[in-house]
Design a protein around this motif. Sequence first.
Motif, PDB file in Angstrom:
ATOM      1  N   SER A   1      -1.657   4.228   2.506  1.00 43.96           N
ATOM      2  CA  SER A   1      -1.140   4.658   1.574  1.00 43.96           C
ATOM      3  C   SER A   1      -0.156   6.065   1.865  1.00 43.96           C
ATOM      4  CB  SER A   1      -1.915   5.117   0.231  1.00 43.96           C
ATOM      5  OG  SER A   1      -2.761   6.314   0.573  1.00 43.96           O
ATOM      6  N   SER A   2       0.662   5.874   1.028  1.00 38.87           N
ATOM      7  CA  SER A   2       1.496   7.325   1.263  1.00 38.87           C
ATOM      8  C   SER A   2       0.891   8.573   1.019  1.00 38.87           C
ATOM      9  CB  SER A   2       2.983   7.258   0.407  1.00 38.87           C
ATOM     10  OG  SER A   2       2.543   7.039  -1.000  1.00 38.87           O
ATOM     11  N   ARG A   3      -0.243   8.561   0.188  1.00 44.93           N
ATOM     12  CA  ARG A   3      -1.097   9.729  -0.246  1.00 44.93           C
ATOM     13  C   ARG A   3      -2.312   9.443   0.611  1.00 44.93           C
ATOM     14  NH1 ARG A   3      -3.153   9.980  -6.195  1.00 44.93           N
ATOM     15  NH2 ARG A   3      -5.213  10.415  -5.544  1.00 44.93           N
ATOM     16  N   ARG A   4      -2.865  10.744   1.319  1.00 41.65           N
ATOM     17  CA  ARG A   4      -3.864  10.634   1.897  1.00 41.65           C
ATOM     18  C   ARG A   4      -5.236  11.007   0.977  1.00 41.65           C
ATOM     19  NH1 ARG A   4      -2.410   7.588   5.401  1.00 41.65           N
ATOM     20  NH2 ARG A   4      -1.335   8.399   7.246  1.00 41.65           N
ATOM     21  N   TYR A   5      -6.062  10.187   0.583  1.00 37.02           N
ATOM     22  CA  TYR A   5      -7.160  10.308  -0.254  1.00 37.02           C
ATOM     23  C   TYR A   5      -8.198  11.226   0.425  1.00 37.02           C
ATOM     24  CZ  TYR A   5      -5.465   6.551  -2.903  1.00 37.02           C
ATOM     25  OH  TYR A   5      -4.463   5.817  -3.461  1.00 37.02           O
TER      26      TYR A   5
ATOM     27  N   CYS B   1       0.883  -1.336  -0.084  1.00 32.87           N
ATOM     28  CA  CYS B   1       0.134  -0.015   0.000  1.00 32.87           C
ATOM     29  C   CYS B   1       0.766   1.365  -0.099  1.00 32.87           C
ATOM     30  CB  CYS B   1      -0.879   0.020   1.246  1.00 32.87           C
ATOM     31  SG  CYS B   1      -2.408  -1.251   1.055  1.00 32.87           S
ATOM     32  N   GLN B   2       1.935   1.377   0.668  1.00 31.99           N
ATOM     33  CA  GLN B   2       2.907   2.190   0.799  1.00 31.99           C
ATOM     34  C   GLN B   2       3.465   2.463  -0.687  1.00 31.99           C
ATOM     35  OE1 GLN B   2       5.200   1.830   4.311  1.00 31.99           O
ATOM     36  NE2 GLN B   2       3.725   2.932   5.628  1.00 31.99           N
TER      37      GLN B   2
ATOM     38  N   ASN C   1      -0.678   5.252  -4.321  1.00 30.18           N
ATOM     39  CA  ASN C   1      -1.039   6.403  -5.523  1.00 30.18           C
ATOM     40  C   ASN C   1      -1.741   5.943  -6.403  1.00 30.18           C
ATOM     41  OD1 ASN C   1       0.321   8.116  -3.949  1.00 30.18           O
ATOM     42  ND2 ASN C   1       2.106   8.130  -5.190  1.00 30.18           N
ATOM     43  N   ASP C   2      -2.052   4.352  -6.801  1.00 27.53           N
ATOM     44  CA  ASP C   2      -2.716   3.945  -7.694  1.00 27.53           C
ATOM     45  C   ASP C   2      -4.549   4.106  -7.263  1.00 27.53           C
ATOM     46  OD1 ASP C   2      -4.451   2.016  -9.286  1.00 27.53           O
ATOM     47  OD2 ASP C   2      -2.465   1.408  -9.944  1.00 27.53           O
ATOM     48  N   ASN C   3      -5.081   4.618  -8.115  1.00 27.99           N
ATOM     49  CA  ASN C   3      -6.554   4.725  -7.414  1.00 27.99           C
ATOM     50  C   ASN C   3      -7.294   3.503  -7.406  1.00 27.99           C
ATOM     51  OD1 ASN C   3      -6.897   7.640  -7.450  1.00 27.99           O
ATOM     52  ND2 ASN C   3      -7.568   8.162  -9.304  1.00 27.99           N
TER      53      ASN C   3
ATOM     54  N   LYS D   1      -7.640   3.025  -3.607  1.00 25.26           N
ATOM     55  CA  LYS D   1      -7.971   3.943  -2.855  1.00 25.26           C
ATOM     56  C   LYS D   1      -8.763   3.480  -1.518  1.00 25.26           C
ATOM     57  CE  LYS D   1     -10.848   8.065  -3.121  1.00 25.26           C
ATOM     58  NZ  LYS D   1     -11.420   8.984  -3.885  1.00 25.26           N
TER      59      LYS D   1
END
Length: 104
Positions: free
Chosen positions: A99-103, A82-83, A87-89, A92
Amino acid sequence: MREHHNAIGLAAGLIGVLLISVTAPALAAKIKCQGIFQVMKHGLLSTPYCQDQEIARVARSYGWKVTVAQVRNDPLKKVYICQALGNDNRLKGACGAYSSRRYR
């Protein structure tokens, strides 16, 4: 007499384990997923089983050699995937917390 009860208990336990090991794969084979959602009688429901399946499927699409069992049984593998791919939708819903990106 006590040994007789212990033997009966042991036999019952072994039969229970055997039944679970035989029926569990059959039950898992009947679960149908659409992405992170399990197809239920009255609609779709997000389940950890389908989330793990989606994480493994997306990781394999990037060339990773990973199985659903590895994702399900190794929490660190799930976090790592996941990290790395968060970034792959498609991940989500399955990787939101990892994930490294917060949705938003």
